[in-house]
Design a protein around this motif. Structure first.
Motif, short mmCIF file in Angstrom:
data_model
loop_
_atom_site.label_atom_id
_atom_site.label_comp_id
_atom_site.label_asym_id
_atom_site.label_seq_id
_atom_site.Cartn_x
_atom_site.Cartn_y
_atom_site.Cartn_z
N ASN A 196 44.40 37.93 25.22
CA ASN A 196 44.49 36.86 26.21
C ASN A 196 45.36 37.27 27.40
O ASN A 196 45.05 36.93 28.55
CB ASN A 196 45.04 35.58 25.57
N GLU A 197 46.44 37.98 27.12
CA GLU A 197 47.31 38.43 28.22
C GLU A 197 46.60 39.46 29.10
O GLU A 197 46.74 39.44 30.33
CB GLU A 197 48.61 39.01 27.66
N ILE A 198 45.82 40.33 28.48
CA ILE A 198 45.07 41.32 29.25
C ILE A 198 43.97 40.64 30.06
O ILE A 198 43.72 40.99 31.22
CB ILE A 198 44.48 42.40 28.33
N LYS A 199 43.32 39.65 29.45
CA LYS A 199 42.30 38.90 30.17
C LYS A 199 42.89 38.23 31.41
O LYS A 199 42.31 38.28 32.51
CB LYS A 199 41.69 37.84 29.24
N THR A 200 44.05 37.62 31.25
CA THR A 200 44.72 36.98 32.38
C THR A 200 45.09 38.00 33.45
O THR A 200 44.94 37.75 34.65
CB THR A 200 45.99 36.24 31.91
N LEU A 201 45.58 39.16 33.00
CA LEU A 201 45.94 40.22 33.95
C LEU A 201 44.72 40.68 34.74
O LEU A 201 44.78 40.84 35.96
CB LEU A 201 46.56 41.40 33.21
N PHE A 202 43.60 40.90 34.05
CA PHE A 202 42.39 41.36 34.73
C PHE A 202 41.92 40.33 35.76
O PHE A 202 41.41 40.68 36.82
CB PHE A 202 41.29 41.64 33.72
N LYS A 203 42.07 39.05 35.44
CA LYS A 203 41.70 38.02 36.39
C LYS A 203 42.61 38.07 37.63
O LYS A 203 42.13 37.97 38.76
CB LYS A 203 41.79 36.64 35.74
N LYS A 204 43.90 38.24 37.40
CA LYS A 204 44.84 38.29 38.53
C LYS A 204 44.61 39.55 39.36
O LYS A 204 44.67 39.51 40.60
CB LYS A 204 46.28 38.26 38.01
N VAL A 254 31.62 43.80 40.05
CA VAL A 254 32.10 42.46 39.72
C VAL A 254 31.44 41.44 40.64
O VAL A 254 31.39 41.63 41.86
CB VAL A 254 33.63 42.36 39.89
N LYS A 255 30.94 40.37 40.07
CA LYS A 255 30.36 39.29 40.85
C LYS A 255 31.44 38.26 41.18
O LYS A 255 32.40 38.10 40.43
CB LYS A 255 29.23 38.61 40.06
N LYS A 256 31.27 37.58 42.29
CA LYS A 256 32.22 36.52 42.65
C LYS A 256 32.25 35.47 41.55
O LYS A 256 31.22 35.08 41.03
CB LYS A 256 31.83 35.89 43.98
N GLY A 257 33.44 35.05 41.19
CA GLY A 257 33.60 34.10 40.10
C GLY A 257 33.83 34.77 38.77
O GLY A 257 34.16 34.11 37.79
N SER A 258 33.64 36.10 38.74
CA SER A 258 33.87 36.87 37.53
C SER A 258 35.13 37.71 37.71
O SER A 258 35.87 37.54 38.67
CB SER A 258 32.66 37.76 37.25
N TYR A 259 35.39 38.63 36.78
CA TYR A 259 36.57 39.47 36.88
C TYR A 259 36.29 40.80 36.17
O TYR A 259 35.36 40.91 35.37
CB TYR A 259 37.80 38.78 36.27
N ILE A 260 37.07 41.81 36.48
CA ILE A 260 36.88 43.13 35.89
C ILE A 260 37.01 43.04 34.36
O ILE A 260 37.88 42.36 33.82
CB ILE A 260 37.90 44.14 36.44
N GLY A 261 36.10 43.71 33.66
CA GLY A 261 36.17 43.76 32.21
C GLY A 261 35.80 42.48 31.51
O GLY A 261 36.09 42.32 30.32
N GLU A 262 35.11 41.55 32.21
CA GLU A 262 34.80 40.26 31.58
C GLU A 262 33.96 40.42 30.33
O GLU A 262 34.18 39.74 29.34
CB GLU A 262 34.07 39.36 32.58
N GLY A 263 33.00 41.33 30.34
CA GLY A 263 32.18 41.53 29.17
C GLY A 263 32.90 42.22 28.02
O GLY A 263 32.44 42.18 26.88
N LEU A 264 34.04 42.82 28.33
CA LEU A 264 34.81 43.56 27.30
C LEU A 264 35.87 42.67 26.68
O LEU A 264 36.05 42.68 25.46
CB LEU A 264 35.47 44.78 27.94
N ILE A 265 36.58 41.92 27.49
CA ILE A 265 37.66 41.06 26.98
C ILE A 265 37.17 39.61 26.99
O ILE A 265 37.04 39.00 28.05
CB ILE A 265 38.92 41.18 27.86
#
Length: 416
Positions: free
Chosen positions: A85-93, A405-416
Motif C-alpha cells: 500500500n505504501e508503494i502504491k501510494t508512492l507510485f501515485k505521488k 501511463v494513461k491519465k487517471g492511472s499511475y505507474i505500475g498500476e497493473g503490478l501493485i
C-alpha cells in the motif's frame, strides 16, 4: 560505436537535418540517439525547443524512444518498506509529480510560509527543456514485496562477464528512475523532488549523472562523440519505425505479464574508461580498436559514417579492412540482433585510490528480450573486443520499465 565525421558545414549552413541511426555498444559503449531537430540559434536553446512539452502520459513511457536530451540522471532506489500500500501510494505521488514537472510547473503550493515549500524551487522561472521521466523495477523489488509470482522470468541480474570488476555501490536496485532534460538543473530538480517525495519509503542506492554535447554546441545535430573521441550512436534501430520498435524494444503481450505490456527492459552498465592509457595510444590503434575512422565515423576503408558495414571486405593485400575483433565488427555481428542504446558520458572527478580520472560511459540500453539481445552481444564483446584493454565495467543493473501511463492511472498500476 562509430567515429565522427568532421563537420565540413559552416555554422551559417549548419541547419542541415541529419538522420540518426544508433550506436555501437561501447562495450557497452553505446550510442545515444542524436537529435534531428533543426536548430536556428547556435549558442542558446531555441525558444520553441526550450518550452516544448513532452507529455508524460501516453502509449509508452517517455525517455526511451525520445531523442536523447543533453543531460541525464539515472537513480537506483532501494525499498525501506515491505508494504504494498505504501508503494502504491508512492507510485501515485510520483506519477502526479512527474506529469506536473513535465509540463514545466511547480509541485503543490509553495507559498505557505509556515511550512516547507512543496517544490524545492531551483527550477522556478526555467523552461521545461524537454524534461522526461522513465520508471522501472528491478528483480529484488518482487522479493521485498513478496510478489515473486509477478516477476518476469528474464528479469534477473546479468551473468558475470569476463573482465567485470563490479562494485556493490554501483549495482542493482529495487526501483530505477531515469530523468533527462536539455538543462542539467531542470533534470536534477525533477529527480530531487522524487527523492524528497519518497523519503521514508525508498532511499537512494546509487545515482549517476550523464551528459553529451549540447544541441547548442552542435547545431547540425550530428552523432554525439564519447569521451574516447569517437561517434557514439550510428547504428540504433529506427525509433520512428513502429514495426522496428515492436520487434526490438517494446515488450508484447505474448508470454509476458500484462503489467509489462508496452514496456521495455533497461540494462545499465557503468563503464569506466582508462583515459590515460587511451590518450597514449596511436590514432591507428584507436581506429583499429573501434573499426571506424575517428574523424568521419565511417567504417574503415569507407568515407561515409552511415556506409554499409562489410566486415569481410579486404584491402589490396588480402587483409581485412575491419579487424574481426574490433568493437564494431563484434557489436554488429550479423546485424539481426539490435538494441536501442541511449547512453551518456560521465565524469566523477579523481579516483583517489589510483590518482587517475574517474570518467567513462553510463551505458543504457532498452530491449524487448535481455536474454536474446543484450546478453549474447555482451558475451562476444567481453571475450574478444579490442576495446577491453581500455575499459572496465564496475556497475551493472537491470530493470523492467512499465508501459505507458494513461491519465487517471499511475505507474505500475497493473503490478501493485
Amino acid at each position: 560505436m562509430s567515429n565522427l565525421e568532421t563537420n565540413k558545414v559552416s555554422r551559417r549552413d549548419a541547419l542541415k537535418l541529419i538522420g540518426v541511426g544508433g550506436a555501437g555498444l561501447l562495450i557497452g559503449a553505446t550510442g545515444i540517439v542524436a537529435a534531428t531537430d533543426k536548430v536556428t540559434n547556435f549558442f542558446t536553446p531555441n525558444k520553441v525547443d526550450a518550452s516544448e512539452l513532452l507529455p508524460f502520459y501516453g502509449e509508452h513511457q517517455q525517455g526511451i524512444t525520445t531523442p536523447a536530451q543533453d543531460f541525464m540522471y539515472l537513480a537506483s532506489f532501494q525499498l525501506e518498506t515491505t508494504s504494498k500500500n505504501e508503494i502504491k501510494t508512492l507510485f501515485k505521488k510520483w506519477t502526479e509529480a512527474a506529469a506536473t514537472l513535465s509540463e514545466g510547473k511547480e509541485i503543490g503550493d509553495s507559498d505557505v510560509l509556515s511550512s516547507p515549500p512543496a517544490d524545492t524551487g531551483e527550477a522556478i522561472g526555467l523552461q521545461p527543456m524537454k524534461l522526461t521521466f522513465t520508471f522501472g523495477v528491478g528483480p529484488s523489488f518482487f522479493d521485498k514485496l513478496s510478489i515473486q509470482s509477478k516477476r518476469p522470468s528474464q528479469l534477473k541480474d546479468l551473468p558475470h562477464f569476463p573482465g567485470d570488476d563490479l562494485r556493490e555501490e554501483w549495482n542493482g536496485g529495487d526501483i530505477a528512475v531515469q530523468v533527462c532534460a536539455n538543462d542539467q538543473q531542470v533534470a536534477f530538480h525533477g529527480l530531487r523532488n522524487l527523492i524528497r517525495i519518497g523519503r521514508g519509503i525508498v532511499s537512494l542506492k546509487w545515482m549517476q549523472h550523464g551528459f553529451q554535447r549540447s544541441q547548442g554546441s552542435d547545431p547540425s545535430g550530428s552523432t554525439p562523440r564519447n569521451l574516447m573521441g569517437f561517434k557514439d550512436g550510428t547504428a540504433n534501430p529506427n525509433t520512428k519505425d513502429k514495426d522496428e520498435m515492436n520487434k526490438h524494444v517494446w515488450i508484447q503481450n505474448d508470454n509476458t505479464p500484462t503489467w509489462l505490456a508496452g514496456g521495455s527492459y533497461l540494462v545499465a552498465r557503468r563503464i569506466r574508461i582508462r583515459v590515460e592509457e587511451w590518450d597514449r595510444s596511436t590514432l591507428n590503434d584507436q581506429e583499429a580498436t573501434f573499426g571506424r575512422h575517428r574523424q568521419s565515423g565511417a567504417p574503415l576503408g569507407e568515407k561515409d559514417e552511415f556506409a554499409e558495414l562489410n566486415v569481410k571486405k579486404k584491402d589490396s593485400n588480402g587483409n581485412l579492412m575491419i579487424p574481426a575483433d574490433s568493437h564494431v565488427a563484434l557489436a554488429r555481428g550479423n546485424g539481426k540482433v539490435k538494441i536501442l542504446r541511449r547512453s551518456y558520458s560521465y565524469t566523477d572527478g579523481l579516483d583517489i585510490q589510483t590518482g587517475k580520472l574517474d570518467a567513462g560511459l553510463l551505458f543504457v540500453s532498452f530491449q524487448q528480450d535481455i536474454e536474446k539481445q543484450f546478453i549474447p552481444l555482451q558475451e562476444k564483446l567481453a571475450k574478444m573486443d579490442l576495446l577491453n584493454e581500455y575499459i572496465e565495467h564496475n556497475g551493472s543493473a537491470v530493470f523492467a520499465c512499465f508501459g505507458g501511463v494513461k491519465k487517471g492511472s499511475y505507474i505500475g498500476e497493473g503490478l501493485i
